[in-house]
Design a protein around this motif. Structure first.
Motif, PDB file in Angstrom:
ATOM      1  N   ASN A   1     -35.928 -55.686 -26.436  1.00 11.08           N
ATOM      2  CA  ASN A   1     -37.660 -55.210 -26.737  1.00 11.08           C
ATOM      3  C   ASN A   1     -38.376 -55.163 -27.548  1.00 11.08           C
ATOM      4  N   GLU A   2     -37.427 -55.044 -29.032  1.00 13.07           N
ATOM      5  CA  GLU A   2     -38.276 -53.998 -30.185  1.00 13.07           C
ATOM      6  C   GLU A   2     -38.007 -55.958 -30.942  1.00 13.07           C
ATOM      7  N   THR A   3     -38.948 -55.707 -32.012  1.00  8.69           N
ATOM      8  CA  THR A   3     -38.945 -56.759 -33.095  1.00  8.69           C
ATOM      9  C   THR A   3     -39.220 -55.858 -34.276  1.00  8.69           C
ATOM     10  N   GLU A   4     -38.359 -56.751 -35.359  1.00  7.26           N
ATOM     11  CA  GLU A   4     -38.343 -55.998 -36.568  1.00  7.26           C
ATOM     12  C   GLU A   4     -38.393 -57.410 -37.808  1.00  7.26           C
ATOM     13  N   PRO A   5     -39.488 -56.710 -38.941  1.00  6.93           N
ATOM     14  CA  PRO A   5     -39.061 -58.318 -39.235  1.00  6.93           C
ATOM     15  C   PRO A   5     -38.270 -57.992 -40.813  1.00  6.93           C
ATOM     16  N   ASN A   6     -38.180 -59.267 -41.521  1.00  8.08           N
ATOM     17  CA  ASN A   6     -37.818 -58.633 -42.782  1.00  8.08           C
ATOM     18  C   ASN A   6     -36.364 -58.110 -42.777  1.00  8.08           C
ATOM     19  N   VAL A   7     -35.572 -59.325 -42.394  1.00  9.52           N
ATOM     20  CA  VAL A   7     -34.090 -58.671 -41.669  1.00  9.52           C
ATOM     21  C   VAL A   7     -33.639 -59.050 -41.995  1.00  9.52           C
ATOM     22  N   LYS A   8     -32.308 -59.171 -43.122  1.00  6.07           N
ATOM     23  CA  LYS A   8     -31.749 -60.519 -43.667  1.00  6.07           C
ATOM     24  C   LYS A   8     -30.655 -60.989 -43.253  1.00  6.07           C
ATOM     25  N   SER A   9     -30.516 -62.196 -42.458  1.00  7.90           N
ATOM     26  CA  SER A   9     -29.841 -62.565 -41.851  1.00  7.90           C
ATOM     27  C   SER A   9     -27.824 -62.299 -42.634  1.00  7.90           C
ATOM     28  N   THR A  10     -27.767 -62.335 -43.701  1.00  8.43           N
ATOM     29  CA  THR A  10     -26.948 -62.062 -44.202  1.00  8.43           C
ATOM     30  C   THR A  10     -25.973 -60.395 -44.249  1.00  8.43           C
ATOM     31  N   GLU A  11     -27.387 -60.005 -43.571  1.00 10.02           N
ATOM     32  CA  GLU A  11     -27.021 -58.651 -43.472  1.00 10.02           C
ATOM     33  C   GLU A  11     -26.454 -58.074 -42.312  1.00 10.02           C
ATOM     34  N   GLN A  12     -27.194 -58.510 -41.042  1.00  8.11           N
ATOM     35  CA  GLN A  12     -27.640 -58.780 -39.556  1.00  8.11           C
ATOM     36  C   GLN A  12     -25.969 -58.895 -39.160  1.00  8.11           C
ATOM     37  N   GLU A  13     -25.346 -58.056 -38.691  1.00  9.89           N
ATOM     38  CA  GLU A  13     -24.510 -58.255 -37.428  1.00  9.89           C
ATOM     39  C   GLU A  13     -24.675 -58.744 -36.321  1.00  9.89           C
ATOM     40  N   LEU A  14     -23.387 -59.611 -35.669  1.00 12.81           N
ATOM     41  CA  LEU A  14     -23.885 -60.648 -34.693  1.00 12.81           C
ATOM     42  C   LEU A  14     -23.594 -59.328 -33.867  1.00 12.81           C
ATOM     43  N   PHE A  15     -24.527 -59.622 -32.636  1.00 12.10           N
ATOM     44  CA  PHE A  15     -24.314 -58.608 -32.020  1.00 12.10           C
ATOM     45  C   PHE A  15     -24.855 -59.595 -30.266  1.00 12.10           C
ATOM     46  N   GLU A  16     -24.555 -58.992 -28.798  1.00  8.80           N
ATOM     47  CA  GLU A  16     -24.431 -59.991 -27.970  1.00  8.80           C
ATOM     48  C   GLU A  16     -25.440 -59.750 -27.452  1.00  8.80           C
ATOM     49  N   GLY A  17     -26.461 -61.023 -27.465  1.00 10.69           N
ATOM     50  CA  GLY A  17     -28.146 -61.015 -27.075  1.00 10.69           C
ATOM     51  C   GLY A  17     -29.233 -60.812 -27.879  1.00 10.69           C
ATOM     52  N   LEU A  18     -28.496 -60.828 -29.356  1.00  8.35           N
ATOM     53  CA  LEU A  18     -29.376 -61.293 -30.254  1.00  8.35           C
ATOM     54  C   LEU A  18     -29.926 -62.610 -30.278  1.00  8.35           C
ATOM     55  N   GLU A  19     -31.356 -62.076 -30.991  1.00  4.32           N
ATOM     56  CA  GLU A  19     -32.476 -63.557 -31.125  1.00  4.32           C
ATOM     57  C   GLU A  19     -33.234 -63.498 -31.843  1.00  4.32           C
ATOM     58  N   ALA A  20     -33.229 -64.430 -32.830  1.00  2.00           N
ATOM     59  CA  ALA A  20     -33.837 -64.349 -34.302  1.00  2.00           C
ATOM     60  C   ALA A  20     -35.009 -65.738 -34.328  1.00  2.00           C
ATOM     61  N   THR A  21     -35.642 -65.271 -35.553  1.00  8.64           N
ATOM     62  CA  THR A  21     -37.028 -66.210 -35.284  1.00  8.64           C
ATOM     63  C   THR A  21     -36.604 -66.551 -36.564  1.00  8.64           C
ATOM     64  N   SER A  22     -37.571 -67.751 -37.243  1.00  8.33           N
ATOM     65  CA  SER A  22     -37.944 -67.987 -38.447  1.00  8.33           C
ATOM     66  C   SER A  22     -39.101 -67.603 -39.269  1.00  8.33           C
ATOM     67  N   VAL A  23     -39.155 -66.980 -40.486  1.00  4.78           N
ATOM     68  CA  VAL A  23     -40.043 -67.013 -40.432  1.00  4.78           C
ATOM     69  C   VAL A  23     -41.113 -67.455 -41.543  1.00  4.78           C
ATOM     70  N   ASN A  24     -42.390 -67.361 -42.454  1.00  9.70           N
ATOM     71  CA  ASN A  24     -42.718 -68.292 -43.590  1.00  9.70           C
ATOM     72  C   ASN A  24     -43.146 -69.628 -42.760  1.00  9.70           C
ATOM     73  N   CYS A  25     -43.192 -70.061 -41.147  1.00  4.73           N
ATOM     74  CA  CYS A  25     -43.598 -71.654 -40.766  1.00  4.73           C
ATOM     75  C   CYS A  25     -43.989 -71.473 -40.061  1.00  4.73           C
ATOM     76  N   TRP A  26     -44.999 -72.853 -39.740  1.00  6.58           N
ATOM     77  CA  TRP A  26     -46.029 -72.302 -38.571  1.00  6.58           C
ATOM     78  C   TRP A  26     -46.449 -74.378 -38.437  1.00  6.58           C
TER      79      TRP A  26
END
Ligand code: ZN
Lengths: 88, 998
Positions: free
Chosen positions: B78-103
């Motif tokens: 229930n928290e959100t964090e910007p500017n996360v490098k997907s190459t560093e973020q380890e996978l965990f159960e229930g992880l959600e991510a969205t693209s940035v810079n696109c609309w």
């Protein structure tokens, strides 16, 4: 953060100290007649040296002693620290 | 859903544990040990976002901290964090991510139209385009930029996670757990040094996890695992993964961000999410490795173009193929290692080598494996919009200026290797004079300023053997220097393949008639053409070129782009790189969360809260508190629905008619002892102190050396050599330092000691016409008559069994006493005062009533003693001794301080006797004068006079002495008020001061 050796307590991190200005400044003696220029020099004028600087620090979160530090103002190298009544 | 790009029998992931996650709303799965990037690639996802400026499709370029593209918005618990490098973020159960810079979406992005409006966004586009017309900035440009740009959206919710700070000391701090980090840590630890080894990734070992080497009859990974296991068991070693050393400061203090919970679905109870370490190290070993450099060619930002080392890491660590028809484009041997790994796993790569005829063991191995190699070949451009579909390639002339016929080659990814850039950020931050190494076309550390040594690839060392030898030696030598131990580890036998010289060529020329964009900075969309424009427009300094083009200014700090940018500038300018210089490396090495930096100092922990011993009584009696410095003080004691105005008026009125009691514990108190105590007071106060009798208090004013009033208060002589000084609440700490300075530095001959006793005494002021009767009942044995305890008298007594000090001093202008007891007895004292005071209709009063009382009496306080006023301004000139010298006296004859129309404190009453004057209002002669209206003075404090039942203010007014009786205007543009006022004496009530002496 600097690492400063209090002559009374030893090496401590900068956040225990307060900076106290140029240690070479001497307050004019009480009751002595001095010129306006001399007084203004004492109250307002300080050199902003690049290089070796003799300065006062106050171990405000420690022993509360004022002491002298010889520091390079551009590299932050600390050459020596001594008690207030000692000469560098 | 099956994972088309995952291999079965290679990698370090745990295939027994599936993890499901969502990207842009769609469900996928990966395995324990995956990063978000590796899991997406395993699912064949290459399109992850849009670029910053042109909104071009973005894929993955690296596999770690150097990643410029694959940045996401992360959702976790229930928290959100910007500017996360997907190459560093380890996978965990229930992880959600969205693209940035696109609309509106990553597949259909309106901003991509920028790509076709090239003219709109060249180098310096911010400066040129958005400057004109001025009125467009707020309405058109800024909203447009805000909508289009950014690397995600920061949460505006309160962050409930816990962050910690930790201080640590060690002999050796080692940054990076690759071959050099492990070897030096091991050698130093075995020699008894206290070692901290930090690794930013979850796995230790660095390049040993992916390289084909043999150390002491073990694979690189086995050797790394064994060393780490042994280090972890040693009591003198701290080993930390997920820990990035991001800043190198003075005196060998480094800061490290440890991510303890970011890889978990949620943080465990009472555990921190991240921890900031302040590490003071005797010696620092920088083993941060190197980052592969891109090669520059047309559309080199297309998803599917990736660093060859990253492709190898995805394959060997995660068992993921970034493509099934890889094209390897290299100017050195490293590309071959990647090609060999592909081939060994059943994938047929093609190698394009810019070199004409290189020879080495690795090249031979590739040849023996039957890999197709095209020498003197380059990729001219990648083809495909959202993913590489093919490449335009060509033969290149020996002088690298002429391209041959363009050919097309089918491929689904392009792995590029432009040789290696040592990671010298920490060394540079430490003050190391970095130098250019022509052999590797990169900067390496030079002369150290602090106790720092850079090892291995970060130092430009190319072979494992040399790296391990240097690192074992350094670990041993440095630890020996510190511990004096002499246990030396012998170097194991090392087997590695020898490589040959790289090619200095890195930027493919454009074929005639083509306008492909060739990118240097992938995160900020800076192309070769942008740098060319900047130079054409006259920018020369590399720092200016950086700012004009934004090259290297993104969150990746140009980890993959800096050197190519420098090379381009030096090529165009016909200089060598060291002449062009380099831009400054500044901390942090990689983005750090604000939470980590702030740590536990949030909310009420951001500063201490000081409470008086009577605090709980105040709470129980409906006190409304106010911050007074770090103290909490009752502002007023609320009765029923009373407002602050009504309550404080009632309390002040009761002091004037009956008796009130106020908690004055917060006043600064300094105990002064020694044979020269009187002499000290005589020098720090403006008035005379040598003849103060024992048992008497005196009011004093202190100046700074420049003649400005510093503080005021009373000091009482308790015995021959013992004084009790009080200061204002706000200045208590400063005055103590001030006294210590003069005693220790200026007049060490004075035999005096000072110590703060603020917290040792609880104080209660009882004030009002009935205060003497109350005091008599509290202290039946003491003679409280005007003769027995006169104004400014002092006596000690027993307050129902507890020792007390009684001072007859007054802040309110009424007959008043201050009673001090030891802090532990504060509550007892207060209760007794309230109990006995009942018959005199006692009421407690807070700071608001206290202010009212002092203002209408004309007592100056903090709002007048504001660091800009001298004694005369505060009508304290009578306190200034003409006979003796004291701190600041010599300044008082300055021309401005003796001017005949000098400012002075006055009283101000509104003509209508109704309108309160806002504090800070300016006093002017003519309310309708042209702006800027000449200011004669300002309102320093305002109250509602309870004596006269109308508003009353104090002001500091030019020529105040001669202004009594004048009519002026008080103007407050902030409150939109213009109030006609009359200037009166500042002593509005009891001008002769008879009450305090009654
Ligand atoms: Zn100390």
């Amino acid at each position: 953060m600097l690492h400063i050796k209090c002559p009374h307590c030893g090496m401590r991190s900068q956040n225990e100290f307060a900076y106290g200005g140029d240690a070479s400044v001497k307050r004019p003696e009480l009751n002595k007649e001095i010129s306006d220029l001399e007084w203004d020099n004492f109250v307002y004028l300080r050199k902003s040296l690049r290089g070796k600087h003799l300065e006062l620090w106050h171990h405000i979160s420690g022993c509360r002693q004022w002491f002298k530090v010889q520091r390079d103002t551009s590299t932050h190298e600390i050459f020596k620290t001594v008690k207030a009544n000692e000469d560098i | 859903m099956s994972q088309n790009f995952r291999l079965d029998n290679i990698g370090l992931i745990n295939r027994d544990k599936k993890i499901s996650f969502k990207f842009n709303g769609k469900s996928y799965f990966g395995y324990e040990g995956d990063t978000l990037a590796s899991a997406l690639l395993a699912n064949g996802i290459h399109l992850i976002g849009r670029s910053f400026k042109y909104h071009r499709p973005r894929g993955f370029f690296g596999a770690g901290v150097d990643e410029p593209y694959a940045i996401v918005q992360l959702y976790r618990n229930n928290e959100t964090e910007p500017n996360v490098k997907s190459t560093e973020q380890e996978l965990f159960e229930g992880l959600e991510a969205t693209s940035v810079n696109c609309w509106p979406s990553v597949n259909f992005d309106i901003g991509a139209i920028n790509n076709f409006l090239k003219i709109f966004l060249p180098a310096g586009f911010y400066y040129k385009t958005f400057m004109w017309p001025k009125s467009f900035w707020y309405k058109v440009y800024e909203p447009f930029i805000r909508k289009a740009a950014g690397l995600g959206v920061a949460s505006i919710k309160h962050d409930k996670e816990r962050y910690e700070h930790k201080y640590e000391y060690c002999d050796l701090l080692i940054a990076g757990s690759g071959p050099s980090g492990l070897a030096s840590a091991y050698a130093a630890a075995k020699n008894g040094a206290r070692v901290i080894l930090a690794e930013d990734k979850p796995r230790f070992g660095g390049t040993l996890l992916t390289s084909e080497v043999n150390i002491g009859n073990q694979t690189g990974k086995e050797w790394a695992d064994n060393i780490i296991t042994e280090l972890k068991e040693m009591p003198n070693v701290t080993v930390k993964n997920r820990s990035q050393i991001f800043g190198y400061y003075d005196h060998n203090m480094l800061v490290m961000s440890e991510k303890l919970s970011d890889h978990l679905p949620k943080t465990k109870k009472y555990h921190p999410k991240q921890r900031l370490w302040y590490i003071r190290a005797k010696e620092v070993l920088i083993s941060s490795g190197s980052i592969e450099r891109p090669l520059v060619f047309g559309n080199n930002d297309t998803p599917g173009v990736m660093l060859s080392s990253a492709a190898k890491e995805y394959l060997k660590v995660y068992g993921v193929l970034i493509g099934k028809k890889p094209l390897i484009f290299t100017n050195n041997d490293s590309g071959y290692e990647t090609a060999i790994e592909f081939k060994k796993n059943g994938i047929i790569p093609v190698i394009l080598d810019t070199r004409k005829d290189p020879k080495s063991e690795i090249i031979d191995e590739a040849k023996n494996l039957g890999i197709e190699i095209k020498f003197s070949y380059v990729v001219v451009a990648a083809k495909g919009y959202k993913k590489v579909k093919s490449a335009e390639i060509a033969k290149i002339s020996d002088d690298k200026n002429e391209l041959g016929l363009l050919e097309s080659i089918n491929c689904d990814c392009i792995c590029v290797s432009g040789f290696w850039t040592p990671t010298i950020h920490l060394a540079s931050q430490s003050g190391n004079k970095i130098k250019f190494n022509k052999d590797i076309d990169a900067f390496v550390p030079g002369v150290s300023k602090q106790n720092e040594t850079t090892l291995g690839a970060a130092n430009g060392t190319l072979t494992l053997e040399e790296t391990l030898k240097d690192s074992f030696d350094s670990g041993y030598e440095l630890s020996k220097k510190i511990t004096n131990n002499d246990n030396k580890i012998s170097l194991p036998v090392i087997i590695e393949k020898k490589s040959t010289q790289h090619d200095k060529f890195w930027c493919v020329p454009l074929p005639k008639g083509k306008t492909y964009k060739r990118f240097l900075d992938f995160q900020n969309d800076v192309a070769v053409s942008d740098v060319e424009i900047a130079l054409k427009e006259g920018y020369r300094s590399i720092e200016h070129v950086k700012r004009y083009t934004t090259l290297g200014m993104a969150t990746d700090q140009g980890k993959t782009s800096n050197l190519n940018g420098l090379q381009l500038v030096s090529n165009i300018e016909n200089k060598i790189v060291p002449e062009v210089g380099h831009t400054t490396f500044r901390p942090p090495y990689t983005p750090v969360t604000i939470g980590t930096i702030v740590g536990r100092e949030v909310g009420k922990h951001s500063r201490p809260t000081r409470k008086s011993p009577m605090h709980s009584w105040h709470e129980k009696n409906n006190a409304v508190f106010v911050d007074a410095g770090v103290w909490l003080r009752p502002r007023y004691y609320k009765q029923g629905n009373e407002t602050l105005f009504e309550g404080s008026k009632r309390e002040a009125k009761n002091v004037r008619t009956n008796v009130g009691v106020c908690d004055v514990t917060t006043l600064g108190k300094i105990d002064i002892k020694g044979p020269d105590a009187a002499e000290l007071l005589n020098r720090v106060y403006t008035n005379a102190w040598l003849k103060l009798p024992i048992g008497k208090a005196r009011y004093g004013v202190m100046l700074r050396e420049d003649g400005i009033v510093m503080d005021d208060g009373t000091t009482t002589r308790i015995s021959e050599t013992h004084y009790h000084m009080t200061t204002t609440t706000a200045q208590a700490a400063n005055i103590l330092s001030h006294l210590e300075y003069y005693l220790q530095i200026v007049w060490p001959e004075l035999n005096v000691n000072v110590v703060s006793t603020t917290e040792q005494w609880a104080g209660a002021a009882i004030a009002g016409p009935k205060s003497r009767e109350l005091l008599q009942k509290l202290f039946p044995k003491i003679d409280t008559s005007n003769e027995g305890l006169p104004f400014m008298g002092y006596v000690e007594g027993e307050l129902f069994g507890v020792h007390a000090r009684i001072f007859r001093i007054s802040f309110s202008g009424e007959l008043a006493y201050e009673i001090n007891v030891e802090s532990d007895n504060g509550n007892y004292m207060w209760q007794k005062i309230m109990e006995i005071g009942k018959e005199f209709e006692i009421q407690p009063y807070g700071t608001e009533a206290l202010s009212t009382l002092r203002i209408e009496m004309g007592h100056v306080a903090g709002s007048e003693l504001d660091g800009r006023t001298i004694p005369y301004d505060n009508s304290l000139e009578g306190m200034v001794s003409k006979k003796k010298d004291f701190i600041g006296k010599r300044s008082l004859n300055r021309q401005a301080f003796v001017a005949t129309d000098r400012q002075k404190v006055v009283g101000v009453v509104p003509l209508d006797k109704k309108t309160s004057i806002p504090e800070g209002s300016h006093l002017v002669k003519d309310a309708n004068a042209q702006l800027p209206n000449p200011k004669l003075g300002y309102i320093s404090a305002s109250c509602w006079s309870v004596e006269f039942d109308n508003p009353f203010s104090l002001a500091i007014l030019k020529d105040g002495k001669n202004m009594i009786g004048q009519k002026l205007f008080a103007m407050s543009p902030l409150k939109n008020k213009t109030i006609p006022v009359e200037i009166v004496s500042s002593h509005y009530v009891d001008p002769k001061g008879e009450r305090v002496r009654s």
